[in-house]
Design a protein around this motif. Structure first.
Motif, PDB file in Angstrom:
ATOM      1  N   TRP A 270     -44.905  -6.624  70.472  1.00 47.77           N
ATOM      2  CA  TRP A 270     -44.855  -5.377  69.681  1.00 47.77           C
ATOM      3  C   TRP A 270     -43.528  -5.270  68.930  1.00 47.77           C
ATOM      4  CZ3 TRP A 270     -42.776  -0.109  70.737  1.00 47.77           C
ATOM      5  CH2 TRP A 270     -43.323   0.866  69.876  1.00 47.77           C
ATOM      6  N   LEU A 271     -42.436  -5.670  69.564  1.00 48.42           N
ATOM      7  CA  LEU A 271     -41.141  -5.719  68.888  1.00 48.42           C
ATOM      8  C   LEU A 271     -40.923  -7.128  68.358  1.00 48.42           C
ATOM      9  CD1 LEU A 271     -38.840  -3.792  71.416  1.00 48.42           C
ATOM     10  CD2 LEU A 271     -40.161  -2.873  69.500  1.00 48.42           C
ATOM     11  N   ASP A 272     -40.496  -7.233  67.106  1.00 50.60           N
ATOM     12  CA  ASP A 272     -40.246  -8.546  66.517  1.00 50.60           C
ATOM     13  C   ASP A 272     -39.016  -8.471  65.621  1.00 50.60           C
ATOM     14  OD1 ASP A 272     -41.090  -7.236  64.211  1.00 50.60           O
ATOM     15  OD2 ASP A 272     -43.123  -8.067  64.294  1.00 50.60           O
ATOM     16  N   ARG A 273     -38.827  -9.471  64.775  1.00 52.57           N
ATOM     17  CA  ARG A 273     -37.632  -9.541  63.927  1.00 52.57           C
ATOM     18  C   ARG A 273     -37.565  -8.395  62.936  1.00 52.57           C
ATOM     19  NH1 ARG A 273     -37.199 -14.912  60.851  1.00 52.57           N
ATOM     20  NH2 ARG A 273     -35.263 -13.877  60.192  1.00 52.57           N
ATOM     21  N   GLY A 274     -38.727  -7.854  62.571  1.00 55.61           N
ATOM     22  CA  GLY A 274     -38.735  -6.757  61.602  1.00 55.61           C
ATOM     23  C   GLY A 274     -38.370  -5.404  62.201  1.00 55.61           C
ATOM     24  N   THR A 275     -38.361  -5.282  63.512  1.00 56.43           N
ATOM     25  CA  THR A 275     -38.056  -3.992  64.157  1.00 56.43           C
ATOM     26  C   THR A 275     -36.591  -3.623  63.933  1.00 56.43           C
ATOM     27  OG1 THR A 275     -39.707  -4.424  65.877  1.00 56.43           O
ATOM     28  CG2 THR A 275     -38.044  -2.737  66.322  1.00 56.43           C
ATOM     29  N   ARG A 276     -36.394  -2.407  63.468  1.00 55.40           N
ATOM     30  CA  ARG A 276     -35.032  -1.928  63.227  1.00 55.40           C
ATOM     31  C   ARG A 276     -34.627  -0.807  64.173  1.00 55.40           C
ATOM     32  NH1 ARG A 276     -34.081  -5.900  62.094  1.00 55.40           N
ATOM     33  NH2 ARG A 276     -33.702  -6.935  60.103  1.00 55.40           N
ATOM     34  N   VAL A 277     -35.584  -0.107  64.754  1.00 55.29           N
ATOM     35  CA  VAL A 277     -35.238   0.956  65.692  1.00 55.29           C
ATOM     36  C   VAL A 277     -36.453   1.273  66.553  1.00 55.29           C
ATOM     37  CG1 VAL A 277     -35.874   2.830  64.118  1.00 55.29           C
ATOM     38  CG2 VAL A 277     -34.183   3.256  65.917  1.00 55.29           C
ATOM     39  N   THR A 278     -36.208   1.651  67.797  1.00 55.27           N
ATOM     40  CA  THR A 278     -37.248   2.086  68.718  1.00 55.27           C
ATOM     41  C   THR A 278     -36.827   3.409  69.357  1.00 55.27           C
ATOM     42  OG1 THR A 278     -37.842  -0.201  69.234  1.00 55.27           O
ATOM     43  CG2 THR A 278     -38.595   1.491  70.753  1.00 55.27           C
ATOM     44  N   PHE A 279     -37.770   4.354  69.395  1.00 57.12           N
ATOM     45  CA  PHE A 279     -37.511   5.670  69.982  1.00 57.12           C
ATOM     46  C   PHE A 279     -38.375   5.849  71.234  1.00 57.12           C
ATOM     47  CE2 PHE A 279     -36.938   6.036  65.388  1.00 57.12           C
ATOM     48  CZ  PHE A 279     -35.686   6.625  65.286  1.00 57.12           C
ATOM     49  N   ILE A 280     -37.797   6.475  72.240  1.00 59.97           N
ATOM     50  CA  ILE A 280     -38.546   6.891  73.429  1.00 59.97           C
ATOM     51  C   ILE A 280     -38.323   8.391  73.575  1.00 59.97           C
ATOM     52  CG2 ILE A 280     -38.869   6.634  75.912  1.00 59.97           C
ATOM     53  CD1 ILE A 280     -37.647   3.848  75.682  1.00 59.97           C
ATOM     54  N   ASP A 281     -39.380   9.184  73.408  1.00 61.76           N
ATOM     55  CA  ASP A 281     -39.280  10.642  73.418  1.00 61.76           C
ATOM     56  C   ASP A 281     -40.108  11.230  74.550  1.00 61.76           C
ATOM     57  OD1 ASP A 281     -37.717  11.166  70.906  1.00 61.76           O
ATOM     58  OD2 ASP A 281     -39.416  10.130  70.000  1.00 61.76           O
ATOM     59  N   PRO A 302     -29.991  -3.969  64.664  1.00 61.88           N
ATOM     60  CA  PRO A 302     -29.443  -4.231  63.330  1.00 61.88           C
ATOM     61  C   PRO A 302     -29.840  -5.605  62.822  1.00 61.88           C
ATOM     62  CG  PRO A 302     -27.733  -4.461  64.987  1.00 61.88           C
ATOM     63  CD  PRO A 302     -28.950  -3.947  65.700  1.00 61.88           C
ATOM     64  N   ALA A 303     -29.655  -5.809  61.528  1.00 65.25           N
ATOM     65  CA  ALA A 303     -29.990  -7.087  60.908  1.00 65.25           C
ATOM     66  C   ALA A 303     -29.090  -8.206  61.432  1.00 65.25           C
ATOM     67  CB  ALA A 303     -29.868  -6.974  59.390  1.00 65.25           C
ATOM     68  N   THR A 304     -27.997  -7.858  62.067  1.00 67.49           N
ATOM     69  CA  THR A 304     -27.097  -8.879  62.620  1.00 67.49           C
ATOM     70  C   THR A 304     -27.626  -9.468  63.920  1.00 67.49           C
ATOM     71  OG1 THR A 304     -25.890  -7.158  63.812  1.00 67.49           O
ATOM     72  CG2 THR A 304     -25.088  -7.729  61.628  1.00 67.49           C
ATOM     73  N   GLY A 305     -28.653  -8.824  64.496  1.00 67.68           N
ATOM     74  CA  GLY A 305     -29.133  -9.228  65.813  1.00 67.68           C
ATOM     75  C   GLY A 305     -28.526  -8.343  66.885  1.00 67.68           C
ATOM     76  N   GLY A 306     -29.040  -8.454  68.094  1.00 71.16           N
ATOM     77  CA  GLY A 306     -28.539  -7.614  69.174  1.00 71.16           C
ATOM     78  C   GLY A 306     -29.202  -6.245  69.169  1.00 71.16           C
ATOM     79  N   ALA A 307     -28.668  -5.350  69.964  1.00 68.76           N
ATOM     80  CA  ALA A 307     -29.227  -4.008  70.091  1.00 68.76           C
ATOM     81  C   ALA A 307     -28.098  -3.018  70.320  1.00 68.76           C
ATOM     82  CB  ALA A 307     -30.226  -3.942  71.239  1.00 68.76           C
ATOM     83  N   ILE A 308     -28.268  -1.816  69.768  1.00 69.67           N
ATOM     84  CA  ILE A 308     -27.267  -0.757  69.896  1.00 69.67           C
ATOM     85  C   ILE A 308     -27.962   0.471  70.465  1.00 69.67           C
ATOM     86  CG2 ILE A 308     -25.594   0.677  68.694  1.00 69.67           C
ATOM     87  CD1 ILE A 308     -25.448  -1.464  66.529  1.00 69.67           C
ATOM     88  N   PRO A 309     -27.737   0.797  71.740  1.00 66.06           N
ATOM     89  CA  PRO A 309     -28.402   1.963  72.336  1.00 66.06           C
ATOM     90  C   PRO A 309     -27.640   3.262  72.072  1.00 66.06           C
ATOM     91  CG  PRO A 309     -27.174   0.792  74.019  1.00 66.06           C
ATOM     92  CD  PRO A 309     -26.970   0.025  72.728  1.00 66.06           C
ATOM     93  N   SER A 310     -28.369   4.328  71.957  1.00 67.91           N
ATOM     94  CA  SER A 310     -27.792   5.669  71.855  1.00 67.91           C
ATOM     95  C   SER A 310     -28.831   6.653  72.389  1.00 67.91           C
ATOM     96  CB  SER A 310     -27.403   6.014  70.408  1.00 67.91           C
ATOM     97  OG  SER A 310     -28.538   5.986  69.567  1.00 67.91           O
TER      98      SER A 310
END
Length: 683
Positions: A270-281, A302-310
């Motif tokens: 479901w998540l792939d290279r095109g995914t830019r953000v995921t929300f859990i509400d 981000p397009a750089t790779g990796g993940a940034i949580p907030s």
């Protein structure tokens, strides 16, 4: 079985014999206490704080009575101008009862559980750094935190499929996962790399969103939905602002079903290279403190790779009126509305009278701002009450759907922020009413006088300041987080001025230019420019203080009290002197007194014709224009009583103060300070 404590008669869907069933209508019963073992210690307990919260209006308005002046000394133009100042709508609003100390502990409990808690693998939300970590977190700590249906000893809580997080917080509806993707080939690959790199996914841009179905295609998780279709809203993330559209998947009410859905999404990529953000509400409700907690967990890729949580956790009070105290708050709100209506009418009348000159006063502008913010608060309060009732009605009818409280939580937060700003302005208006004292005007006078100097200095200061900000961004932006953007550089430099900085990070980023940047910045900005700024204000303050100490106090509170006192004393003494004049006439005449002789003598003493006639006719009972011995005796007796009463009244007011004041005035005149006693204070 649903254990809902009949929020309204129409919502009575079930009844369970619970410990807290006798609480009464108005909230959900916490079914975590139904048929439970003895009380046990909890990891984080929600605290019910009964500290009162008020909502009302301390709005007050007063006028200064015109300063008493003597005929020979009219009021100055400045005094007349000050007399026209009228207090309007200067209310100090107490807290609306929208928050309490329990709000913090509720937020902390949810943060500890969903953000800081780690699973068996050791991954917690804050440590997510890849898509693999995201799925590990989602299948571990997230599911464990969302679904609480058993006690710590694995005994069932007898709540069916309804989850009570921490045994206290009811999970509303079901959680929702949503992602936003970017189109493939949304950016250009250099010709030298086209053979090796097949696809290119740009940084997020709403115009480049992927809106094609993908994967299994069947289901909401694989089909694109617009912001309008899912009634979403944009989100301001750490990297950029994301739209409310995308691909979403609602979980289920049980942990097993939700785990199966997550496994299905993971297996089918479901998540792939095109995914830019995921929300859990998801949202929770605590009946103990009548608070909603709306939680949004965000992971940006981000397009750089990796993940940034907030994350974003909003704890708000959406159901307003349940307890007796809440209805007392309702009464205060109605009273507040009446105050605002009154002041709206008053400001409109003042605007009609003064026209555009009304806006020349900063206090009048502040009045308008406070009133407008109050009106917006009233309108939103009504809207929020109606909207929450509708949402809860739908939720009770369809408990298996996602409960979207994000919109209400956002605007409730803005509403609280607006009330905070309005309360700040209301406090600032206190300066309006204490400005009649010269000591209280030193601040405003100092700032007003040095405004031009500060403005000129600010231009010079920010030229140097922004030059250093740009230098820091270019030197350290690639390695030091606090310099990673130009905006962060600005705030970092303010923090350096206050002594909060990380010198080692600067030194590691550039071992030569880092120390040079730091030393020169501290020298020029902190030691030179900042001290110049303080010198400007200090010099102006000294000048203002000297001028205020040498000039006459205008409209001091003490002057108002003192001159009113003097006026009263003079009136009483004039009355006493008139009685003495009449007594002299009675003593000087022998035998019967004719009216013409009585009038002639008193007119020579300065009495008015009307006063003489009224005094004579009052005691001339037979109306023959002659006072006989009996009538004179009665007049002397009454005049003596009045004279004694006036003497007692003067003594009560403090005739000694008058004598001290006269002596003070004479001493002031000897020292060439004739203005000490005020205009006309000494005859």
């Amino acid at each position: 079985m649903k254990c809902l404590n009949n929020r309204a008669d129409s919502h009575l869907t079930g009844r369970v014999e619970c410990e807290m069933e006798g609480v009464g209508n108005g909230a959900w019963v916490n079914c975590g206490f139904c048929d439970t073992p003895p009380p046990v210690p909890r990891v984080v307990s929600t605290i019910y704080n009964t500290q009162p919260h008020f909502q009302g209006s301390g709005d007050g308005m007063y006028k200064l009575d015109p300063l008493p002046t003597f005929p020979e000394e009219p009021a100055s133009a400045e005094q007349s101008l000050v007399k026209k100042r009228r207090g309007c709508c200067s209310f100090i609003k107490v807290t609306y009862g929208m928050t309490s100390s329990s709000t913090y502990y509720y937020t902390k409990a949810m943060t500890d559980l969903f953000v800081n808690a780690a699973g068996e693998s050791g991954v917690k939300f804050q440590s997510i750094s890849s898509m693999t970590d995201f799925w590990t977190y989602a299948q571990g700590p997230l599911l464990d935190g969302l679904y609480w249906t058993k006690w710590y000893n694995n005994q069932s809580m007898n709540t069916g499929d309804q989850s009570f997080i921490y045994y206290e917080n009811m999970l509303l509806g079901v959680p929702r996962m949503r992602q936003i993707k970017i189109l493939n080939n949304s950016c250009n690959v250099h010709s030298d790399f086209r053979d090796e790199i097949a696809g290119c996914f740009d940084v997020y841009n709403e115009k480049k969103e992927d809106y094609f179905n993908f994967g299994l295609i069947n289901g909401t998780a694989w089909s694109y939905h617009t912001e309008k279709q899912i009634k979403g809203s944009s989100h301001w993330g750490l990297l950029t602002t994301y739209s409310g559209a995308g691909y979403y998947q609602d979980l289920r009410r049980t942990k097993e079903e939700s785990a199966a859905i997550l496994n299905d999404l993971l297996d089918n990529l479901w998540l792939d290279r095109g995914t830019r953000v995921t929300f859990i509400d998801f949202s929770t409700y605590n009946a103990n403190i009548n608070m909603f907690c709306i939680i949004r967990l965000v992971v940006e890729f981000p397009a750089t790779g990796g993940a940034i949580p907030s994350y974003q956790i909003r704890t708000v009070k959406l159901i307003r009126y349940i307890s007796v105290w809440d209805y007392f708050i309702l009464g205060c709100e109605m009273l507040f509305c009446l105050f605002i209506l009154y002041y709206v009418v008053e400001e409109i009348l003042e605007l009609r009278i003064h026209k555009f000159s009304y806006f020349k006063s900063i206090w009048n502008i502040l009045d308008i701002i406070v009133i407008l913010l109050a009106i917006v608060a009233i309108i939103f309060n009504i809207f929020r009450t109606v909207k929450v009732d509708n949402l809860l009605t739908k939720l009770l009818e369809q408990p298996d759907v996602y409960a979207d409280f994000e919109f209400l939580a956002f605007w409730q937060t803005q509403y609280n922020n607006m009330n905070a700003v309005n309360l700040f302005f209301a406090w600032i208006k206190v300066f309006k009413y204490i400005s009649i004292n010269k000591t209280m005007t030193q601040l405003s006078s100092t700032l007003g006088r040095c405004a031009k100097d500060i403005l000129g200095f600010a231009i010079m200061f920010f030229i140097v300041f922004f030059a250093y900000a740009q230098l820091g961004y270019l030197l350290f932006g690639t390695e030091v987080e606090s310099f990673s953007t130009f905006a962060k550089c600005i705030f970092t430099q303010f923090r350096i001025i206050l002594g909060d900085f990380d010198y080692d990070a600067i030194d590691r980023a550039n071992r030569v230019l880092g120390p040079i940047y730091f030393v020169t910045y501290v020298f020029f900005v902190f030691f030179v420019l900042l001290n110049m700024f303080l010198a400007i204000i200090n010099d102006t303050y000294t000048e203002v203080k000297e001028e205020l100490s040498s000039q006459k106090d205008e409209l001091q509170i003490t002057d108002i009290i003192k001159q009113s006192y003097m006026k009263t004393i003079i009136k009483l003494k004039l009355k006493k002197e008139k009685i003495s004049d009449v007594q002299k006439v009675l003593r000087s005449e022998s035998g019967d007194i004719e009216f013409k002789d009585f009038r002639q003598t008193l007119k020579e003493m300065g009495h008015a014709e009307r006063e003489i006639s009224e005094a004579f006719s009052r005691f001339d009972r037979d109306g023959n224009q002659i006072l006989d011995e009996e009538e004179q005796k009665r007049m002397k007796s009454e005049l003596e009583e009045k004279r004694d009463a006036l003497s007692a009244e003067i003594n009560n007011l403090g005739v000694n103060y008058w004598e001290r004041f006269i002596r003070r005035c004479h001493r002031a005149e000897e020292h060439l300070e004739p203005d000490v006693c005020g205009p006309g204070a000494v005859s």
